[in-house]
Scaffold this motif. Structure first.
Motif, PDB file in Angstrom:
ATOM      1  N   VAL A  82       0.855  -1.181   0.000  1.00 15.82           N
ATOM      2  CA  VAL A  82       0.000   0.000   0.000  1.00 15.82           C
ATOM      3  C   VAL A  82       0.896   1.238   0.000  1.00 15.82           C
ATOM      4  N   VAL A  83       0.632   2.152  -0.939  1.00 18.04           N
ATOM      5  CA  VAL A  83       1.479   3.336  -1.071  1.00 18.04           C
ATOM      6  C   VAL A  83       0.771   4.641  -0.714  1.00 18.04           C
ATOM      7  N   ALA A  84      -0.555   4.684  -0.744  1.00 12.21           N
ATOM      8  CA  ALA A  84      -1.281   5.915  -0.419  1.00 12.21           C
ATOM      9  C   ALA A  84      -2.751   5.597  -0.186  1.00 12.21           C
ATOM     10  N   THR A  85      -3.408   6.513   0.500  1.00  9.51           N
ATOM     11  CA  THR A  85      -4.857   6.409   0.622  1.00  9.51           C
ATOM     12  C   THR A  85      -5.470   7.360  -0.391  1.00  9.51           C
ATOM     13  N   ASP A  86      -6.668   7.056  -0.837  1.00  9.39           N
ATOM     14  CA  ASP A  86      -7.341   7.875  -1.839  1.00  9.39           C
ATOM     15  C   ASP A  86      -7.603   9.269  -1.270  1.00  9.39           C
ATOM     16  N   GLY A  87      -7.129  10.293  -1.963  1.00  7.75           N
ATOM     17  CA  GLY A  87      -7.346  11.661  -1.540  1.00  7.75           C
ATOM     18  C   GLY A  87      -6.366  12.163  -0.496  1.00  7.75           C
ATOM     19  N   ASN A  88      -5.388  11.352  -0.107  1.00  5.65           N
ATOM     20  CA  ASN A  88      -4.434  11.760   0.916  1.00  5.65           C
ATOM     21  C   ASN A  88      -3.065  11.208   0.536  1.00  5.65           C
ATOM     22  N   LEU A  89      -2.180  12.051   0.093  1.00 11.42           N
ATOM     23  CA  LEU A  89      -0.876  11.591  -0.371  1.00 11.42           C
ATOM     24  C   LEU A  89       0.178  11.574   0.731  1.00 11.42           C
ATOM     25  N   ARG A  90      -0.239  11.860   1.988  1.00 11.70           N
ATOM     26  CA  ARG A  90       0.706  11.755   3.110  1.00 11.70           C
ATOM     27  C   ARG A  90       1.136  10.316   3.267  1.00 11.70           C
ATOM     28  N   GLY A  91       2.306  10.126   3.825  1.00 13.23           N
ATOM     29  CA  GLY A  91       2.808   8.781   4.060  1.00 13.23           C
ATOM     30  C   GLY A  91       1.892   7.983   4.975  1.00 13.23           C
ATOM     31  N   ILE A  92       2.000   6.689   4.885  1.00 19.17           N
ATOM     32  CA  ILE A  92       1.168   5.805   5.696  1.00 19.17           C
ATOM     33  C   ILE A  92       1.990   5.292   6.856  1.00 19.17           C
ATOM     34  N   GLY A  93       1.433   5.360   8.050  1.00 15.83           N
ATOM     35  CA  GLY A  93       2.082   4.811   9.226  1.00 15.83           C
ATOM     36  C   GLY A  93       1.555   3.415   9.484  1.00 15.83           C
ATOM     37  N   GLY A  94       2.349   2.567  10.048  1.00 13.71           N
ATOM     38  CA  GLY A  94       1.906   1.216  10.357  1.00 13.71           C
ATOM     39  C   GLY A  94       2.135   0.266   9.199  1.00 13.71           C
ATOM     40  N   GLU A  95       1.400  -0.816   9.219  1.00 13.07           N
ATOM     41  CA  GLU A  95       1.538  -1.902   8.252  1.00 13.07           C
ATOM     42  C   GLU A  95       1.121  -1.461   6.851  1.00 13.07           C
ATOM     43  N   THR A  96       1.955  -1.740   5.844  1.00 12.37           N
ATOM     44  CA  THR A  96       1.603  -1.419   4.458  1.00 12.37           C
ATOM     45  C   THR A  96       1.641  -2.660   3.560  1.00 12.37           C
TER      46      THR A  96
END
Length: 187
Positions: A82-96
């Motif tokens: 997982v590289v991004a959430t829809d509508g939010n390009l901030r980095g993802i914390g936790g499990e990807t």
């Protein structure tokens, strides 16, 4: 009443005899430490210690829509990063690192993941579980492959029908579980 001060990860913020560890903190050997940068809030009414971050990490939860890159496929499941959430390009914390079970890929029957997803495909998916591991689904029409490259020449594939992709360079066709807006997503 709440006491506030700025803290950094690893700072000792309280003891378990007086407060309970809450959001943004963790306890070890009776001592509560900050787990993130932020403002320490010692709540005297609730007797909790928490750290409120001005820019909290983007932690995935059930129902989130994410973009991922397929890392590997097997007959009964695919793995993806997982590289991004829809509508939010901030980095993802936790499990990807996520998995997609064969039964969660397409609304119809699928007996082999490689008929629907391939390594390197960019996909849009819904988070359907976070414990014990991150699990995704692409069953709905809006979910599935949003961008794919030819396995031979690495040219971007063009949509030809509901499930068909075509390489204009190699004159090859591929089948995928396509999102309704394949090719129109800026990844």
């Amino acid at each position: 009443m709440k006491d506030r001060k700025e803290v950094f990860p690893g700072d000792e913020v309280a003891v378990e005899e007086e407060y309970l560890a809450s959001e943004g903190t963790f306890a070890s050997d009776g001592v509560i430490y900050a787990s993130q940068i932020g403002i320490l809030e010692l709540d005297q009414e609730e007797m909790t210690a928490r750290v409120i971050s001005p820019n909290p990490p983007n932690i995935l939860k059930e129902g989130d829509i994410v973009f991922a890159i397929v890392a590997d496929t097997r007959s009964t499941m695919a793995t993806a990063d997982v590289v991004a959430t829809d509508g939010n390009l901030r980095g993802i914390g936790g499990e990807t690192y996520a998995t997609i079970h064969v039964s969660k890929i397409s609304p119809g029957y699928t007996d082999d993941v490689s008929k629907e997803l391939r390594k390197g495909d960019r996909i849009r998916a819904r988070v359907i579980g976070t414990r014990p591991s991150l699990q995704l689904a692409t069953k709905d029409e809006h979910f599935g492959v949003v961008r794919s490259l030819c396995s031979k020449c690495k040219t971007e594939l063009v949509r030809k029908g509901k499930t068909q992709l075509y390489c204009e360079n190699c004159d090859r066709s591929y089948t995928r579980k396509l999102a309704d807006d394949y090719g129109n997503v800026i990844f």
